[in-house]
Design a protein around this motif. Structure first.
Motif, mmCIF file in Angstrom:
data_model
loop_
_atom_site.group_PDB
_atom_site.id
_atom_site.type_symbol
_atom_site.label_atom_id
_atom_site.label_comp_id
_atom_site.label_asym_id
_atom_site.label_seq_id
_atom_site.Cartn_x
_atom_site.Cartn_y
_atom_site.Cartn_z
ATOM 1 N N LEU A 249 11.079 3.648 1.715
ATOM 2 C CA LEU A 249 9.828 3.471 2.462
ATOM 3 C C LEU A 249 10.031 2.640 3.726
ATOM 4 C CD1 LEU A 249 7.353 2.986 -0.520
ATOM 5 C CD2 LEU A 249 7.549 4.974 0.985
ATOM 6 N N ARG A 250 10.898 1.651 3.682
ATOM 7 C CA ARG A 250 11.163 0.856 4.891
ATOM 8 C C ARG A 250 11.908 1.667 5.936
ATOM 9 N NH1 ARG A 250 14.483 -3.687 3.633
ATOM 10 N NH2 ARG A 250 14.719 -2.978 1.503
ATOM 11 N N ARG B 123 -8.086 -0.335 -6.854
ATOM 12 C CA ARG B 123 -8.353 -1.700 -6.385
ATOM 13 C C ARG B 123 -7.208 -2.645 -6.782
ATOM 14 N NH1 ARG B 123 -14.085 -3.971 -6.912
ATOM 15 N NH2 ARG B 123 -14.107 -3.532 -4.708
ATOM 16 N N SER B 124 -6.739 -2.518 -8.017
ATOM 17 C CA SER B 124 -5.637 -3.354 -8.506
ATOM 18 C C SER B 124 -4.275 -2.727 -8.230
ATOM 19 C CB SER B 124 -5.762 -3.595 -10.005
ATOM 20 O OG SER B 124 -6.937 -4.285 -10.302
ATOM 21 N N ARG B 125 -4.261 -1.530 -7.664
ATOM 22 C CA ARG B 125 -3.037 -0.764 -7.402
ATOM 23 C C ARG B 125 -2.207 -0.654 -8.689
ATOM 24 N NH1 ARG B 125 -1.896 -3.547 -1.695
ATOM 25 N NH2 ARG B 125 -1.921 -5.310 -3.087
ATOM 26 N N LYS B 126 -2.852 -0.046 -9.681
ATOM 27 C CA LYS B 126 -2.254 0.057 -11.008
ATOM 28 C C LYS B 126 -2.378 1.488 -11.521
ATOM 29 C CE LYS B 126 -3.328 -3.263 -13.900
ATOM 30 N NZ LYS B 126 -3.971 -4.064 -14.974
ATOM 31 N N ILE B 127 -1.276 2.011 -12.082
ATOM 32 C CA ILE B 127 -1.238 3.346 -12.688
ATOM 33 C C ILE B 127 -0.625 3.197 -14.074
ATOM 34 C CG2 ILE B 127 -0.397 5.719 -12.533
ATOM 35 C CD1 ILE B 127 0.028 5.227 -9.508
ATOM 36 N N THR B 128 -1.289 3.768 -15.095
ATOM 37 C CA THR B 128 -0.774 3.724 -16.461
ATOM 38 C C THR B 128 -0.437 5.142 -16.906
ATOM 39 O OG1 THR B 128 -2.085 1.771 -16.975
ATOM 40 C CG2 THR B 128 -1.268 3.048 -18.849
ATOM 41 N N TYR B 129 0.786 5.294 -17.409
ATOM 42 C CA TYR B 129 1.298 6.567 -17.898
ATOM 43 C C TYR B 129 1.503 6.451 -19.408
ATOM 44 C CZ TYR B 129 2.911 6.488 -13.001
ATOM 45 O OH TYR B 129 3.000 6.359 -11.640
ATOM 46 N N LYS B 130 1.119 7.503 -20.135
ATOM 47 C CA LYS B 130 1.324 7.513 -21.588
ATOM 48 C C LYS B 130 2.272 8.657 -21.942
ATOM 49 C CE LYS B 130 -0.955 7.798 -26.040
ATOM 50 N NZ LYS B 130 -2.213 7.872 -26.750
ATOM 51 N N LEU B 131 3.281 8.338 -22.726
ATOM 52 C CA LEU B 131 4.253 9.327 -23.145
ATOM 53 C C LEU B 131 3.642 10.279 -24.165
ATOM 54 C CD1 LEU B 131 7.245 9.930 -22.571
ATOM 55 C CD2 LEU B 131 7.791 8.604 -24.604
ATOM 56 N N LEU B 132 3.798 11.589 -23.931
ATOM 57 C CA LEU B 132 3.286 12.615 -24.837
ATOM 58 C C LEU B 132 4.386 13.292 -25.642
ATOM 59 C CD1 LEU B 132 0.728 14.381 -22.467
ATOM 60 C CD2 LEU B 132 0.241 12.699 -24.254
ATOM 61 N N GLU B 133 5.554 13.472 -25.018
ATOM 62 C CA GLU B 133 6.673 14.143 -25.667
ATOM 63 C C GLU B 133 7.967 13.506 -25.195
ATOM 64 O OE1 GLU B 133 6.672 18.340 -24.779
ATOM 65 O OE2 GLU B 133 4.627 18.597 -25.507
ATOM 66 N N GLY B 134 8.954 13.526 -26.072
ATOM 67 C CA GLY B 134 10.266 13.009 -25.717
ATOM 68 C C GLY B 134 10.875 12.233 -26.864
ATOM 69 N N THR C 25 0.841 -1.206 0.000
ATOM 70 C CA THR C 25 0.000 0.000 0.000
ATOM 71 C C THR C 25 0.872 1.250 0.000
ATOM 72 O OG1 THR C 25 -1.778 -1.161 1.126
ATOM 73 C CG2 THR C 25 -1.809 1.248 1.246
ATOM 74 N N ALA C 26 1.926 1.264 0.818
ATOM 75 C CA ALA C 26 2.826 2.419 0.866
ATOM 76 C C ALA C 26 3.544 2.613 -0.464
ATOM 77 C CB ALA C 26 3.838 2.247 1.997
ATOM 78 N N PHE C 27 3.950 1.522 -1.088
ATOM 79 C CA PHE C 27 4.651 1.611 -2.369
ATOM 80 C C PHE C 27 3.735 2.217 -3.427
ATOM 81 C CE2 PHE C 27 6.715 0.181 -6.242
ATOM 82 C CZ PHE C 27 8.067 0.240 -5.928
ATOM 83 N N TYR C 28 2.509 1.732 -3.503
ATOM 84 C CA TYR C 28 1.545 2.256 -4.469
ATOM 85 C C TYR C 28 1.248 3.734 -4.190
ATOM 86 C CZ TYR C 28 -2.866 3.011 -6.925
ATOM 87 O OH TYR C 28 -3.860 3.513 -7.715
ATOM 88 N N LYS C 29 1.023 4.076 -2.929
ATOM 89 C CA LYS C 29 0.721 5.472 -2.572
ATOM 90 C C LYS C 29 1.881 6.399 -2.908
ATOM 91 C CE LYS C 29 -2.775 4.994 1.001
ATOM 92 N NZ LYS C 29 -3.093 5.204 2.418
ATOM 93 N N SER D 18 -0.421 -8.056 -4.750
ATOM 94 C CA SER D 18 -0.594 -8.555 -3.384
ATOM 95 C C SER D 18 0.503 -9.548 -3.006
ATOM 96 C CB SER D 18 -1.976 -9.196 -3.226
ATOM 97 O OG SER D 18 -2.125 -10.233 -4.166
ATOM 98 N N ALA D 19 1.262 -10.007 -3.998
ATOM 99 C CA ALA D 19 2.376 -10.920 -3.741
ATOM 100 C C ALA D 19 3.661 -10.149 -3.412
ATOM 101 C CB ALA D 19 2.596 -11.818 -4.947
ATOM 102 N N SER D 20 3.520 -8.891 -3.029
ATOM 103 C CA SER D 20 4.649 -8.024 -2.671
ATOM 104 C C SER D 20 5.662 -7.891 -3.803
ATOM 105 C CB SER D 20 5.327 -8.512 -1.392
ATOM 106 O OG SER D 20 4.449 -8.377 -0.300
ATOM 107 N N THR D 21 5.146 -7.591 -4.981
ATOM 108 C CA THR D 21 6.020 -7.294 -6.108
ATOM 109 C C THR D 21 5.574 -5.991 -6.757
ATOM 110 O OG1 THR D 21 4.685 -8.553 -7.683
ATOM 111 C CG2 THR D 21 6.499 -9.737 -6.637
ATOM 112 N N ALA D 22 6.545 -5.326 -7.337
ATOM 113 C CA ALA D 22 6.279 -4.137 -8.144
ATOM 114 C C ALA D 22 6.529 -4.549 -9.591
ATOM 115 C CB ALA D 22 7.187 -2.998 -7.738
ATOM 116 N N LYS D 23 5.489 -4.461 -10.396
ATOM 117 C CA LYS D 23 5.552 -4.918 -11.783
ATOM 118 C C LYS D 23 5.378 -3.718 -12.710
ATOM 119 C CE LYS D 23 2.236 -7.308 -14.346
ATOM 120 N NZ LYS D 23 1.292 -8.426 -14.483
#
Length: 175
Positions: free
Chosen positions: A170-171, A104-115, A36-40, A132-137
């Motif tokens: 965070l830890r 709910r799924s702790r998911k954020i999608t970013y789309k590149l606009l410039e670069g 939760t802390a990682f997602y936040k 929930s398996a304590s991984t960052a994907k």
């Protein structure tokens, strides 16, 4: 650092036969801090990335009249990260929009606009999912402008460093 296990996956995604295929690459690393802390952190405190992970993220800023660091669908930011073209002494600037958020799924999608990546790819999106398996994907989806364009492996390889440094931060700051 403790055992850092990285898992890399590659999956071609074919959407329409008349267009260049979209490709997908995934890197997944374990995290020890609260999921939760990682997602936040990425949803509400991404402005700390240069302080936490300065070797990869040089700067991050608000653009297009945004006044809040909280990621919401449609918010835009600019990030300056380690450059693939340099000998690790300069950074590339990318402007992105938050395309989707699923708390709910702790998911954020970013789309590149410039670069500079948009010189190689018609579309480039990055999705973070904290499982929930304590991984960052992290998932990169892209569509090459030319079949000879390189895959964005350099950028994919930055995510384990980001995950590890944010996890340690965070830890160490857990009250």
């Amino acid at each position: 650092m403790d055992c850092l296990q990285e898992n890399f996956f590659e999956t071609p995604v074919h959407l329409f036969s008349g267009f260049a295929p979209r490709s997908r690459k995934v890197v997944e690393t374990p995290i020890q801090c609260s999921t939760t802390a990682f997602y936040k952190f990425f949803k509400k405190q991404a402005n700390f990335l240069p302080n936490v992970c300065g070797s990869v993220v040089q700067t991050i800023g608000l653009v297009d009249s945004n006044k809040s660091w909280v990621n919401t669908v449609g918010s835009r930011k600019v990030i300056e990260i380690l450059s693939a073209e340099s000998c690790r002494d300069t950074a590339e600037k990318f402007k992105y929009i938050v395309e989707a958020i699923d708390d709910r799924s702790r998911k954020i999608t970013y789309k590149l606009l410039e670069g500079s990546l948009l010189q190689l790819y018609d579309n480039f999106t990055v999705t973070l999912q904290v499982t929930s398996a304590s991984t960052a994907k992290w998932t990169i989806e892209y569509q090459k402008k030319k079949p000879t364009s390189e895959d964005p492996d350099f950028y994919l390889k930055l995510f384990p460093t980001i995950n590890a440094t944010v996890d340690i931060y965070l830890r160490s700051n857990d009250d």
